[in-house]
Design a protein around this motif. Structure first.
Motif, PDB file in Angstrom:
ATOM      1  N   ASP A   4      19.577  95.750 -72.937  1.00  0.00           N
ATOM      2  CA  ASP A   4      18.486  95.399 -72.022  1.00  0.00           C
ATOM      3  C   ASP A   4      18.496  96.260 -70.762  1.00  0.00           C
ATOM      4  OD1 ASP A   4      20.566  94.381 -70.484  1.00  0.00           O
ATOM      5  OD2 ASP A   4      19.870  92.306 -70.552  1.00  0.00           O
ATOM      6  N   GLY A   5      19.443  97.220 -70.693  1.00  0.00           N
ATOM      7  CA  GLY A   5      19.533  98.128 -69.556  1.00  0.00           C
ATOM      8  C   GLY A   5      20.464  97.665 -68.449  1.00  0.00           C
ATOM      9  N   SER A   6      20.926  96.425 -68.516  1.00  0.00           N
ATOM     10  CA  SER A   6      21.844  95.925 -67.494  1.00  0.00           C
ATOM     11  C   SER A   6      23.249  96.490 -67.724  1.00  0.00           C
ATOM     12  CB  SER A   6      21.871  94.398 -67.488  1.00  0.00           C
ATOM     13  OG  SER A   6      22.368  93.910 -68.712  1.00  0.00           O
ATOM     14  N   GLN A   7      24.074  96.424 -66.689  1.00  0.00           N
ATOM     15  CA  GLN A   7      25.435  96.941 -66.739  1.00  0.00           C
ATOM     16  C   GLN A   7      26.372  95.933 -66.099  1.00  0.00           C
ATOM     17  OE1 GLN A   7      25.502 100.718 -64.714  1.00  0.00           O
ATOM     18  NE2 GLN A   7      23.788 101.512 -65.880  1.00  0.00           N
ATOM     19  N   THR A   8      27.531  95.744 -66.726  1.00  0.00           N
ATOM     20  CA  THR A   8      28.556  94.878 -66.145  1.00  0.00           C
ATOM     21  C   THR A   8      29.931  95.466 -66.427  1.00  0.00           C
ATOM     22  OG1 THR A   8      28.708  93.506 -68.150  1.00  0.00           O
ATOM     23  CG2 THR A   8      27.214  92.744 -66.419  1.00  0.00           C
ATOM     24  N   PHE A   9      30.841  95.250 -65.482  1.00  0.00           N
ATOM     25  CA  PHE A   9      32.235  95.615 -65.716  1.00  0.00           C
ATOM     26  C   PHE A   9      32.895  94.464 -66.455  1.00  0.00           C
ATOM     27  CE2 PHE A   9      31.888  98.881 -62.375  1.00  0.00           C
ATOM     28  CZ  PHE A   9      32.613  99.895 -62.987  1.00  0.00           C
ATOM     29  N   GLU A  10      33.578  94.788 -67.543  1.00  0.00           N
ATOM     30  CA  GLU A  10      34.286  93.801 -68.353  1.00  0.00           C
ATOM     31  C   GLU A  10      35.736  94.241 -68.500  1.00  0.00           C
ATOM     32  OE1 GLU A  10      32.827  91.053 -69.189  1.00  0.00           O
ATOM     33  OE2 GLU A  10      30.785  91.665 -68.690  1.00  0.00           O
ATOM     34  N   PRO A  11      36.677  93.291 -68.605  1.00  0.00           N
ATOM     35  CA  PRO A  11      38.091  93.664 -68.741  1.00  0.00           C
ATOM     36  C   PRO A  11      38.358  94.400 -70.055  1.00  0.00           C
ATOM     37  CG  PRO A  11      37.805  91.285 -68.902  1.00  0.00           C
ATOM     38  CD  PRO A  11      36.471  91.859 -68.585  1.00  0.00           C
ATOM     39  N   LEU A  12      39.233  95.378 -69.978  1.00  0.00           N
ATOM     40  CA  LEU A  12      39.562  96.204 -71.138  1.00  0.00           C
ATOM     41  C   LEU A  12      39.966  95.366 -72.343  1.00  0.00           C
ATOM     42  CD1 LEU A  12      40.119  99.137 -72.209  1.00  0.00           C
ATOM     43  CD2 LEU A  12      42.459  98.781 -71.487  1.00  0.00           C
ATOM     44  N   HIS A  13      40.817  94.371 -72.152  1.00  0.00           N
ATOM     45  CA  HIS A  13      41.293  93.577 -73.285  1.00  0.00           C
ATOM     46  C   HIS A  13      40.149  92.834 -73.977  1.00  0.00           C
ATOM     47  CE1 HIS A  13      41.101  89.637 -71.247  1.00  0.00           C
ATOM     48  NE2 HIS A  13      41.507  90.299 -70.167  1.00  0.00           N
ATOM     49  N   GLN A  14      39.126  92.435 -73.225  1.00  0.00           N
ATOM     50  CA  GLN A  14      37.992  91.742 -73.833  1.00  0.00           C
ATOM     51  C   GLN A  14      37.136  92.705 -74.643  1.00  0.00           C
ATOM     52  OE1 GLN A  14      37.383  88.323 -73.655  1.00  0.00           O
ATOM     53  NE2 GLN A  14      36.042  88.880 -75.335  1.00  0.00           N
ATOM     54  N   VAL A  15      36.917  93.897 -74.117  1.00  0.00           N
ATOM     55  CA  VAL A  15      36.138  94.907 -74.835  1.00  0.00           C
ATOM     56  C   VAL A  15      36.891  95.327 -76.087  1.00  0.00           C
ATOM     57  CG1 VAL A  15      35.064  97.188 -74.702  1.00  0.00           C
ATOM     58  CG2 VAL A  15      35.013  95.668 -72.717  1.00  0.00           C
ATOM     59  N   ARG A  16      38.213  95.421 -75.981  1.00  0.00           N
ATOM     60  CA  ARG A  16      39.039  95.762 -77.155  1.00  0.00           C
ATOM     61  C   ARG A  16      38.852  94.722 -78.251  1.00  0.00           C
ATOM     62  NH1 ARG A  16      40.849  96.360 -81.462  1.00  0.00           N
ATOM     63  NH2 ARG A  16      42.895  97.084 -82.053  1.00  0.00           N
ATOM     64  N   ALA A  17      38.756  93.467 -77.887  1.00  0.00           N
ATOM     65  CA  ALA A  17      38.581  92.407 -78.874  1.00  0.00           C
ATOM     66  C   ALA A  17      37.183  92.437 -79.492  1.00  0.00           C
ATOM     67  CB  ALA A  17      38.834  91.048 -78.227  1.00  0.00           C
ATOM     68  N   ASP A  18      36.172  92.764 -78.683  1.00  0.00           N
ATOM     69  CA  ASP A  18      34.788  92.705 -79.144  1.00  0.00           C
ATOM     70  C   ASP A  18      34.260  94.007 -79.732  1.00  0.00           C
ATOM     71  OD1 ASP A  18      34.778  90.111 -78.228  1.00  0.00           O
ATOM     72  OD2 ASP A  18      33.727  90.575 -76.368  1.00  0.00           O
ATOM     73  N   GLU A  19      34.678  95.144 -79.212  1.00  0.00           N
ATOM     74  CA  GLU A  19      34.155  96.459 -79.605  1.00  0.00           C
ATOM     75  C   GLU A  19      35.274  97.496 -79.720  1.00  0.00           C
ATOM     76  OE1 GLU A  19      31.087  97.508 -80.381  1.00  0.00           O
ATOM     77  OE2 GLU A  19      30.095  95.597 -80.038  1.00  0.00           O
ATOM     78  N   PRO A  20      36.267  97.278 -80.586  1.00  0.00           N
ATOM     79  CA  PRO A  20      37.413  98.184 -80.629  1.00  0.00           C
ATOM     80  C   PRO A  20      37.064  99.618 -81.017  1.00  0.00           C
ATOM     81  CG  PRO A  20      37.436  96.713 -82.511  1.00  0.00           C
ATOM     82  CD  PRO A  20      36.362  96.227 -81.580  1.00  0.00           C
ATOM     83  N   VAL A  21      36.132  99.798 -81.899  1.00  0.00           N
ATOM     84  CA  VAL A  21      35.786 101.146 -82.357  1.00  0.00           C
ATOM     85  C   VAL A  21      35.131 101.942 -81.236  1.00  0.00           C
ATOM     86  CG1 VAL A  21      34.367 102.445 -83.990  1.00  0.00           C
ATOM     87  CG2 VAL A  21      35.610 100.421 -84.761  1.00  0.00           C
ATOM     88  N   THR A  22      34.163 101.347 -80.573  1.00  0.00           N
ATOM     89  CA  THR A  22      33.485 102.026 -79.465  1.00  0.00           C
ATOM     90  C   THR A  22      34.470 102.335 -78.345  1.00  0.00           C
ATOM     91  OG1 THR A  22      31.469 100.822 -80.020  1.00  0.00           O
ATOM     92  CG2 THR A  22      31.524 101.905 -77.887  1.00  0.00           C
ATOM     93  N   LEU A  23      35.361 101.396 -78.062  1.00  0.00           N
ATOM     94  CA  LEU A  23      36.363 101.609 -77.023  1.00  0.00           C
ATOM     95  C   LEU A  23      37.308 102.747 -77.398  1.00  0.00           C
ATOM     96  CD1 LEU A  23      37.410 100.674 -74.272  1.00  0.00           C
ATOM     97  CD2 LEU A  23      38.900  99.081 -75.498  1.00  0.00           C
ATOM     98  N   ALA A  24      37.716 102.821 -78.656  1.00  0.00           N
ATOM     99  CA  ALA A  24      38.608 103.895 -79.101  1.00  0.00           C
ATOM    100  C   ALA A  24      37.937 105.259 -78.974  1.00  0.00           C
ATOM    101  CB  ALA A  24      39.037 103.653 -80.546  1.00  0.00           C
ATOM    102  N   VAL A  25      36.674 105.345 -79.347  1.00  0.00           N
ATOM    103  CA  VAL A  25      35.936 106.607 -79.222  1.00  0.00           C
ATOM    104  C   VAL A  25      35.818 107.001 -77.750  1.00  0.00           C
ATOM    105  CG1 VAL A  25      33.681 107.699 -79.552  1.00  0.00           C
ATOM    106  CG2 VAL A  25      34.682 106.343 -81.393  1.00  0.00           C
ATOM    107  N   TYR A  26      35.501 106.033 -76.890  1.00  0.00           N
ATOM    108  CA  TYR A  26      35.400 106.304 -75.456  1.00  0.00           C
ATOM    109  C   TYR A  26      36.747 106.780 -74.896  1.00  0.00           C
ATOM    110  CZ  TYR A  26      34.859 105.665 -70.471  1.00  0.00           C
ATOM    111  OH  TYR A  26      34.841 105.887 -69.118  1.00  0.00           O
TER     112      TYR A  26
END
Length: 102
Positions: free
Chosen positions: A41-63
């Motif tokens: 939707d174009g919004s941006q938020t800072f999220e903790p690394l461990h939470q992003v790892r749980a939800d989007e591990p592949v995208t996080l690994a590429v980043y």
């Protein structure tokens, strides 16, 4: 990711990160690093690394690989290096995930 509104939004990309953070830092969210998420939707938020790892591990690994973070303390130990070393498979998985969200 952290509340009900975030769960209804769709993840698009990781833009940047902040850290290392300590528990006394104002933006500390239970992790020494936060990543800035771009939502569809174009919004941006800072999220903790461990939470992003749980939800989007592949995208996080590429980043992490793209930004030379795989061996940085705080990023290590999340299994990101193992995922990033399988880049062809990861890219295929990312493409499949994008097709499912369309």
């Amino acid at each position: 990711m952290t509340d009900q509104d975030d769960k209804s939004r769709k993840f698009k990309d990781i833009i940047e990160y902040e850290g290392p953070l300590s528990p006394t830092d104002k933006s500390y969210k239970g992790s020494s690093y936060n990543v800035l998420i771009l939502w569809e939707d174009g919004s941006q938020t800072f999220e903790p690394l461990h939470q992003v790892r749980a939800d989007e591990p592949v995208t996080l690994a590429v980043y992490a690989k793209r930004n030379n973070l795989l061996d940085v303390p705080g990023w290590k130990g999340h299994g990101l290096k193992r995922l990033a070393n399988r880049e062809k498979k990861i890219l295929r998985m990312l493409n499949q995930a994008k097709l499912k969200s369309v």
